[in-house]
Enzyme design. Structure first.
Site, short mmCIF file in Angstrom:
data_model
loop_
_atom_site.label_atom_id
_atom_site.label_comp_id
_atom_site.label_asym_id
_atom_site.label_seq_id
_atom_site.Cartn_x
_atom_site.Cartn_y
_atom_site.Cartn_z
N GLU A 1 4.30 4.16 10.31
CA GLU A 1 3.67 4.83 9.42
C GLU A 1 2.64 6.42 10.40
OE1 GLU A 1 1.15 4.20 7.00
OE2 GLU A 1 0.71 6.32 7.81
N THR B 1 -4.93 6.19 1.01
CA THR B 1 -5.55 5.41 -0.26
C THR B 1 -6.34 4.43 0.25
OG1 THR B 1 -4.06 6.07 -1.49
CG2 THR B 1 -5.51 3.89 -2.18
N ILE C 1 -13.90 -2.78 -3.83
CA ILE C 1 -14.36 -4.59 -4.21
C ILE C 1 -13.97 -5.25 -3.89
CG2 ILE C 1 -15.19 -5.40 -6.23
CD1 ILE C 1 -16.68 -2.87 -7.06
N HIS D 1 -12.08 -8.16 -6.03
CA HIS D 1 -12.34 -8.84 -7.43
C HIS D 1 -11.36 -10.13 -7.44
CE1 HIS D 1 -12.21 -4.29 -8.72
NE2 HIS D 1 -11.26 -4.03 -7.81
N LYS E 1 -11.09 0.82 -14.87
CA LYS E 1 -12.14 0.38 -14.98
C LYS E 1 -13.49 1.20 -14.90
CE LYS E 1 -10.07 -2.67 -10.93
NZ LYS E 1 -9.95 -4.17 -11.88
N ARG F 1 -5.09 5.90 -6.61
CA ARG F 1 -4.78 5.39 -6.58
C ARG F 1 -3.11 5.49 -7.34
NH1 ARG F 1 -8.88 6.95 -10.29
NH2 ARG F 1 -10.92 5.23 -9.95
N SER G 1 -4.77 -0.23 -8.77
CA SER G 1 -6.63 -0.45 -8.26
C SER G 1 -7.29 -1.76 -7.79
CB SER G 1 -6.83 0.11 -8.99
OG SER G 1 -6.88 -0.04 -10.57
N CYS H 1 -25.28 7.61 17.27
CA CYS H 1 -25.59 8.41 16.67
C CYS H 1 -26.51 7.46 15.38
CB CYS H 1 -24.46 7.35 15.53
SG CYS H 1 -24.58 7.84 14.03
N CYS I 1 -25.15 14.01 16.14
CA CYS I 1 -24.45 12.49 16.93
C CYS I 1 -22.54 13.39 17.12
CB CYS I 1 -24.96 11.70 16.16
SG CYS I 1 -23.85 11.67 15.21
C1 LIG Z 1 -10.84 5.60 -5.88
C2 LIG Z 1 -10.41 4.18 -5.42
C3 LIG Z 1 -10.33 2.46 -5.73
C4 LIG Z 1 -10.18 1.52 -5.66
N1 LIG Z 1 -11.19 0.74 -5.57
C5 LIG Z 1 -10.47 -0.29 -4.28
C6 LIG Z 1 -11.34 -1.72 -4.89
O1 LIG Z 1 -12.51 -2.07 -5.41
N2 LIG Z 1 -11.16 -2.56 -4.36
C7 LIG Z 1 -9.43 -2.98 -4.37
O2 LIG Z 1 -8.76 -4.24 -4.22
N3 LIG Z 1 -8.36 -1.91 -4.43
C8 LIG Z 1 -8.95 -1.07 -4.62
N4 LIG Z 1 -8.57 0.20 -4.55
C9 LIG Z 1 -6.39 0.36 -4.51
C10 LIG Z 1 -6.88 0.44 -3.10
O3 LIG Z 1 -6.94 1.03 -2.22
C11 LIG Z 1 -4.75 0.26 -3.00
O4 LIG Z 1 -4.47 -0.58 -3.83
C12 LIG Z 1 -4.72 -0.21 -1.87
O5 LIG Z 1 -5.07 0.52 -0.80
C13 LIG Z 1 -2.94 0.46 -1.29
O6 LIG Z 1 -2.28 0.05 -0.62
P1 LIG Z 1 -1.24 0.57 0.49
O7 LIG Z 1 -1.27 -0.12 1.60
O8 LIG Z 1 -0.44 0.35 -0.69
O9 LIG Z 1 -1.06 1.75 0.33
P2 LIG Z 1 -1.90 3.23 1.22
O10 LIG Z 1 -3.15 3.07 1.78
O11 LIG Z 1 -1.24 4.72 0.05
O12 LIG Z 1 -0.81 3.14 2.52
C14 LIG Z 1 0.50 3.62 2.59
C15 LIG Z 1 0.78 4.47 3.43
O13 LIG Z 1 2.30 4.43 3.48
C16 LIG Z 1 2.64 5.62 4.06
N5 LIG Z 1 3.77 6.53 4.27
C17 LIG Z 1 3.63 6.87 3.25
N6 LIG Z 1 5.17 7.34 3.01
C18 LIG Z 1 5.73 7.28 3.95
C19 LIG Z 1 6.96 7.28 4.85
N7 LIG Z 1 7.45 7.53 4.86
N8 LIG Z 1 7.00 7.61 6.65
C20 LIG Z 1 6.25 6.56 7.18
N9 LIG Z 1 4.87 6.19 6.42
C21 LIG Z 1 4.92 6.87 5.17
C22 LIG Z 1 1.60 6.48 4.39
O14 LIG Z 1 0.60 7.49 5.72
C23 LIG Z 1 0.61 5.34 4.44
O15 LIG Z 1 -0.14 5.61 5.55
C24 LIG Z 1 -9.04 1.24 -5.07
C25 LIG Z 1 -7.97 3.15 -4.29
C26 LIG Z 1 -8.86 4.06 -5.05
C27 LIG Z 1 -8.25 5.30 -4.96
#
Ligand SMILES: Cc1cc2nc3c(=O)[nH]c(=O)nc-3n(C[C@H](O)[C@H](O)[C@H](O)COP(=O)(O)OP(=O)(O)OC[C@H]3O[C@@H](n4cnc5c(N)ncnc54)[C@H](O)[C@@H]3O)c2cc1C
Length: 469
Positions: free
Chosen positions: A43, A52, A59, A61, A261, A322, A348, A411, A453
């Site tokens: 990571e 993200t 939520i 879903h 949404k 997203r 999302s 806190c 805090c």
């Molecule tokens: C505004 C918003 C609202 C949302 N609402 C919802 C909701 O209500 N319900 C729901 O289910 N989902 C929701 N989502 C979607 C959800 O948050 C994402 O689908 C989810 O967090 C994606 O997770 P991930 O692990 O794929 O990505 P990330 O959390 O982005 O994790 C990817 C990781 O990879 C690491 N990385 C990238 N490149 C490298 C590299 N070269 N080497 C090492 N590490 C690397 C990054 O540092 C990061 O930590 C929402 C998203 C947003 C932005």
């Protein structure tokens, strides 16, 4: 248990290496930990769930509005069931508040039957259209003019921070190596092994999973694939103070548009109220700042939904990105010839779908030739409760009697005790920053945003080695 944050990486050859410790990568690591494999997660950030996954609308879903027949529809539905059960067992706060998808004009009213039908086609059978009287009886503070709503009782609110941390904690306890501060900068292959080059050295593995979120397409290209391009879609959100909580009983959704949404009003498990998110396509994958225009737009939309909300204090604002792509579905692809699985375009609904994505990716790895061995049950994990709907340590006399540190508040806005901060600092995946500590305890996350805090919390954080004993 191995979590590394600095120094040279181990020489060993892993069976699987997962790039990215967001909610998706952490869920995959946890699922792989059920098998007799050597797994590592690399990571870039100094913490899990720091991209993200830390900044969404939280939520859980039902998937009622997904594209019927899509992979996302299946994984969201299955993921919701898996995560709801996992949350109950591991102490992740979830509140099944239900959602109302409110129609404000004739066009939106006319769209409700098709949305109810879509819910059915997505395997969700509890949605029903309710009239204005029932809508206002259930949401007395809703603005004037609501004509009807689609009632979706299965939608819940959840703690996204505890979810990622629970997955990572359980994975690490079961023997997964987590290498933080470890951005993969180059990908190579030699002697049938993936070689991932980082500033801390090279990681070698037989199988590779790309769960790099906003960078999943970049990683995919480095491996020779051009199946999708990520366009970061920013979502800005306002967090209202806890005094606003009694104004909102359900997740109040708009009728969706092509861009997503739409702007919702929803309670949080921490007792606040959210208004957002916006949906803005950006070029910059780091553009997580909020803007005056974004906030003005949210206030305008929010005033229509719950006018009294706009008179309440705003505790904080934030934005998440997203991982949208040109496709209307998750981009999960196996490349068996390369022993590689792409987990991209998790847009999302990735928090909800995370456990189902993990199970699916594990199947794809097996299909690509990985011998999983026999699955075992993991030791259960019990997470500290961050939710307002469940007893917090400062409310539990028996806990305080056994350990008075849970009765010493540090806190005051969020009622976080010294005992909880101590425990978080000593956890298997400890925080590397004050923000990481906030995501584990809520300390500095309340009305004063650390004004009162902050110094005390920082002192505990700096003295963490002493606290660990
Ligand atoms: C505004 C918003 C609202 C949302 N609402 C919802 C909701 O209500 N319900 C729901 O289910 N989902 C929701 N989502 C979607 C959800 O948050 C994402 O689908 C989810 O967090 C994606 O997770 P991930 O692990 O794929 O990505 P990330 O959390 O982005 O994790 C990817 C990781 O990879 C690491 N990385 C990238 N490149 C490298 C590299 N070269 N080497 C090492 N590490 C690397 C990054 O540092 C990061 O930590 C929402 C998203 C947003 C932005």
């Amino acid at each position: 248990m191995t979590v590394t944050t600095a120094g040279a990486l181990p020489e060993e050859i892993y069976d699987v290496v997962v790039v990215g410790a967001g909610v998706v990568g952490s869920a995959i690591a946890r699922e792989l930990a059920r098998h007799p494999l050597r797994t590592a997660v690399v990571e870039a950030s100094d913490d899990v769930g720091d991209a993200t996954s830390k900044a969404n609308t939280a939520i859980l879903h039902t998937g009622f509005d997904a594209v019927p027949g899509s992979l996302e529809s299946r994984l969201v539905r299955e993921g919701q069931q898996r995560l709801a059960a996992y949350a109950a067992e591991s102490g992740i706060p979830v509140e099944p508040v239900g959602a109302l998808l409110v129609a404000w004009d004739d066009e939106q009213l006319a769209a409700l039957p098709a949305l109810a039908d879509k819910a059915e086609r997505n395997g969700y059978r509890d949605a029903r259209i309710i009239g204005a009287d029932e809508v206002y009886r259930r949401e007395p503070h809703l603005g004037p003019g609501a004509l009807a709503a689609l009632d979706v009782p299965g939608e819940s609110i959840i703690c996204p921070w505890t979810t990622t941390l629970a997955y990572a904690t359980q994975a690490v306890r079961a023997g997964v190596d987590l290498h933080l501060n470890c951005r993969v900068e180059g990908f190579g292959r030699a002697e049938e092994l993936h070689r991932l080059h980082t500033a801390r050295g090279t990681v070698r593995a037989r199988y590779l999973v790309n769960a790099a979120g906003l960078h999943s397409d970049t990683v995919d290209r480095a491996l020779g694939h051009h199946d999708f391009t990520v366009t970061p879609r920013r979502g800005q959100l306002l967090v209202f103070d806890k005094f606003a909580r009694e104004l909102v009983h359900h997740i109040l959704l708009p009728v969706p548009t092509a861009l997503g949404k739409g702007v919702l009003v929803a309670p949080t498990v921490y007792g606040n109220v959210l208004l957002g998110p916006t949906a803005e396509n950006r070029d910059d994958r780091t553009a997580t700042h909020t803007t005056a225009e974004g906030i003005a737009l949210l206030r305008e939309k929010g005033r229509r939904i719950v006018p009294a909300l706009l008179d309440e204090e705003v505790t904080t604002v934030y934005a998440g990105l997203r991982a949208a792509t040109e496709h209307d579905d998750f981009q999960i692809h196996a490349h068996p010839e390369q022993r590689y699985v792409t987990v991209g375009g998790i847009r999302s609904t990735g928090l909800t779908a995370s456990m189902a994505i993990a199970a699916y990716v594990t199947e794809l790895l097996a299909g690509a030739g990985l011998d999983l061995g026999e699955a075992r049950d993991l030791d259960p994990v019990r997470m500290p409760n961050l939710g307002e709907a469940f007893p917090r340590p400062y409310q539990r006399a028996e806990l305080i009697a056994a350990d008075p540190e849970y009765g010493v508040l540090v806190c005051h806005c969020e009622r976080v005790s010294r005992g909880e901060i101590r425990d978080a600092l000593a956890g298997p995946v400890p925080p590397a920053s004050l923000d990481g500590l906030r995501r584990r305890t809520r300390a500095r996350g309340g009305r004063c945003q650390g004004f009162y805090c902050g110094a005390a919390v920082r002192e505990l954080f700096v003295r963490r080695a002493e606290l660990r004993g």
